[in-house]
Design an enzyme around this catalytic site. Structure first.
Site, mmCIF file in Angstrom:
data_model
loop_
_atom_site.group_PDB
_atom_site.id
_atom_site.type_symbol
_atom_site.label_atom_id
_atom_site.label_comp_id
_atom_site.label_asym_id
_atom_site.label_seq_id
_atom_site.Cartn_x
_atom_site.Cartn_y
_atom_site.Cartn_z
ATOM 1 N N TYR A 33 47.848 -36.929 -31.672
ATOM 2 C CA TYR A 33 48.256 -38.321 -31.377
ATOM 3 C C TYR A 33 48.183 -38.333 -29.774
ATOM 4 O O TYR A 33 48.047 -37.570 -28.923
ATOM 5 C CB TYR A 33 49.603 -38.764 -31.891
ATOM 6 C CG TYR A 33 50.642 -38.278 -30.900
ATOM 7 C CD1 TYR A 33 51.357 -39.403 -30.260
ATOM 8 C CD2 TYR A 33 51.401 -37.077 -30.709
ATOM 9 C CE1 TYR A 33 52.364 -39.050 -29.457
ATOM 10 C CE2 TYR A 33 52.363 -36.759 -30.035
ATOM 11 C CZ TYR A 33 52.791 -37.543 -29.273
ATOM 12 O OH TYR A 33 53.902 -37.425 -28.512
ATOM 13 N N LYS A 151 48.547 -31.878 -28.114
ATOM 14 C CA LYS A 151 49.506 -33.303 -28.186
ATOM 15 C C LYS A 151 49.489 -33.358 -29.885
ATOM 16 O O LYS A 151 48.930 -34.272 -30.562
ATOM 17 C CB LYS A 151 49.063 -34.216 -27.768
ATOM 18 C CG LYS A 151 50.166 -35.363 -27.599
ATOM 19 C CD LYS A 151 49.793 -36.448 -26.343
ATOM 20 C CE LYS A 151 50.645 -37.640 -26.410
ATOM 21 N NZ LYS A 151 51.901 -37.160 -25.572
ATOM 22 N N GLU A 183 59.724 -29.246 -19.395
ATOM 23 C CA GLU A 183 59.272 -30.893 -19.298
ATOM 24 C C GLU A 183 60.598 -31.455 -20.085
ATOM 25 O O GLU A 183 61.369 -30.938 -20.696
ATOM 26 C CB GLU A 183 58.126 -30.985 -20.089
ATOM 27 C CG GLU A 183 58.033 -30.510 -21.467
ATOM 28 C CD GLU A 183 56.521 -30.563 -21.957
ATOM 29 O OE1 GLU A 183 55.780 -31.227 -21.510
ATOM 30 O OE2 GLU A 183 56.144 -29.966 -22.786
ATOM 31 N N LEU A 207 52.807 -30.112 -21.723
ATOM 32 C CA LEU A 207 51.702 -31.180 -22.013
ATOM 33 C C LEU A 207 51.066 -31.457 -20.773
ATOM 34 O O LEU A 207 51.741 -31.566 -20.075
ATOM 35 C CB LEU A 207 52.270 -32.383 -22.547
ATOM 36 C CG LEU A 207 51.081 -33.419 -23.029
ATOM 37 C CD1 LEU A 207 50.219 -32.905 -24.172
ATOM 38 C CD2 LEU A 207 51.753 -34.772 -23.465
#
Length: 287
Positions: A33, A151, A183, A207
């Site tokens: 996505y 992702k 993260e 990411l």
């Protein structure tokens, strides 16, 4: 107004949109996505999101049902049809619906990918009150799979992290692996010490944030020092500032970690300046 969404080549009222129960996104989380922000009715960082989408699909050997130009046209059409001035466009591509459940990937020549897009209207997105007060975060163990650079729609543990933070009376969680911050649950994490912005270097562990790339570029152009390296929660607690970046929060200050105030306990000047620069430059470049 009924929201118009996009499903496999059709623009439909959301009440009429359907995806098969055999879709691998539903059964296997076998999908990727992207989320693109909209400011002033225009798309922010679309090119970066499109390039990352292509990479995610490639890493999973998944076919894209549309070209980049077609994808841009769909985004713009949805923004127009739904009258979005500030908000976001969510895009999801899965490996499709082969007609039954199986761990083996279906033949892409027989089973086309599924593509879904929808908008979310978020008036005041750029003027979020949280940017003035800052976020409070907790630390949690990072137990996600090893390819966080892709992702994917595998978002159960980040959702659990958000809920752990909510239960603790905080806004988000920073994930920690082998003693170092990876993260946030849906954002990249930073600390500021002196004149230096510190954030984890790119790898499969995090990411590759599109907003991250833009913010670091703007920081360097503004003569700010940037250091890409590992840092710990203890180091974060001793920092002068902390903040996160993402497509929907832009640059958001963090004022507390695990109950310890960061710096003065209020949003710092570096995060504030970076947010200002990012919004200004993004509005100029939006398409």
């Amino acid at each position: 107004m009924t929201r118009i969404v996009y499903v496999n080549g059709e623009y439909l009222p959301e009440t009429e949109a359907k995806v098969s129960i055999f879709d691998r996104g539903f059964l296997m989380a076998d999908g990727v996505y992207e989320v693109t922000s909209v400011l002033d009715g225009k798309l922010v960082d679309f090119e970066g999101h499109a390039v990352r989408l292509e990479r995610s699909l490639s890493e999973l050997d998944m076919a894209s049902p549309v070209t980049k130009d077609e994808l841009l046209a769909i985004h713009r059409e949805l923004v127009a049809k739904n009258g979005i001035e500030e908000g976001m466009v969510y895009l999801q591509i899965t490996r499709g619906a082969p007609g039954d459940r199986d761990f083996v990937f279906p033949d892409p020549a027989v089973t086309p990918s599924t593509i879904v897009l929808f908008t979310q209207n978020k008036p005041g997105l750029a003027d979020s009150p949280a940017a003035k007060t800052g976020m409070k975060v907790i630390s949690v163990d990072d137990i996600r799979w090893g390819r966080r650079d892709i992702k994917t729609v595998q978002l159960l543990y980040p959702s659990m992290g958000k809920m752990m933070a909510k239960k603790a009376g905080c806004d988000d969680a920073w994930m920690v692996e082998d003693g170092f911050v990876t993260e946030g649950t849906s954002n990249n994490a930073y600390i500021v010490k002196g004149n230096t912005i510190i954030t984890r270097q790119l790898s499969n562990d995090i990411l590759h944030g599109i907003t991250r790339a833009a913010v670091l570029r703007f920081a360097k152009e503004a003569q700010m020092q940037v250091e890409e390296r590992l840092f710990t929660i203890d180091e974060a607690k001793e920092a002068d500032e902390a903040f996160v970046t993402s497509a929907t929060t832009f640059v958001m200050p963090v004022v507390e970690i695990d109950g310890a105030a960061i710096g003065t306990g209020k949003p710092g000047s570096v995060a504030a300046r970076l947010r200002e620069i990012y919004l200004e430059e993004s509005r100029k470049a939006a398409i």
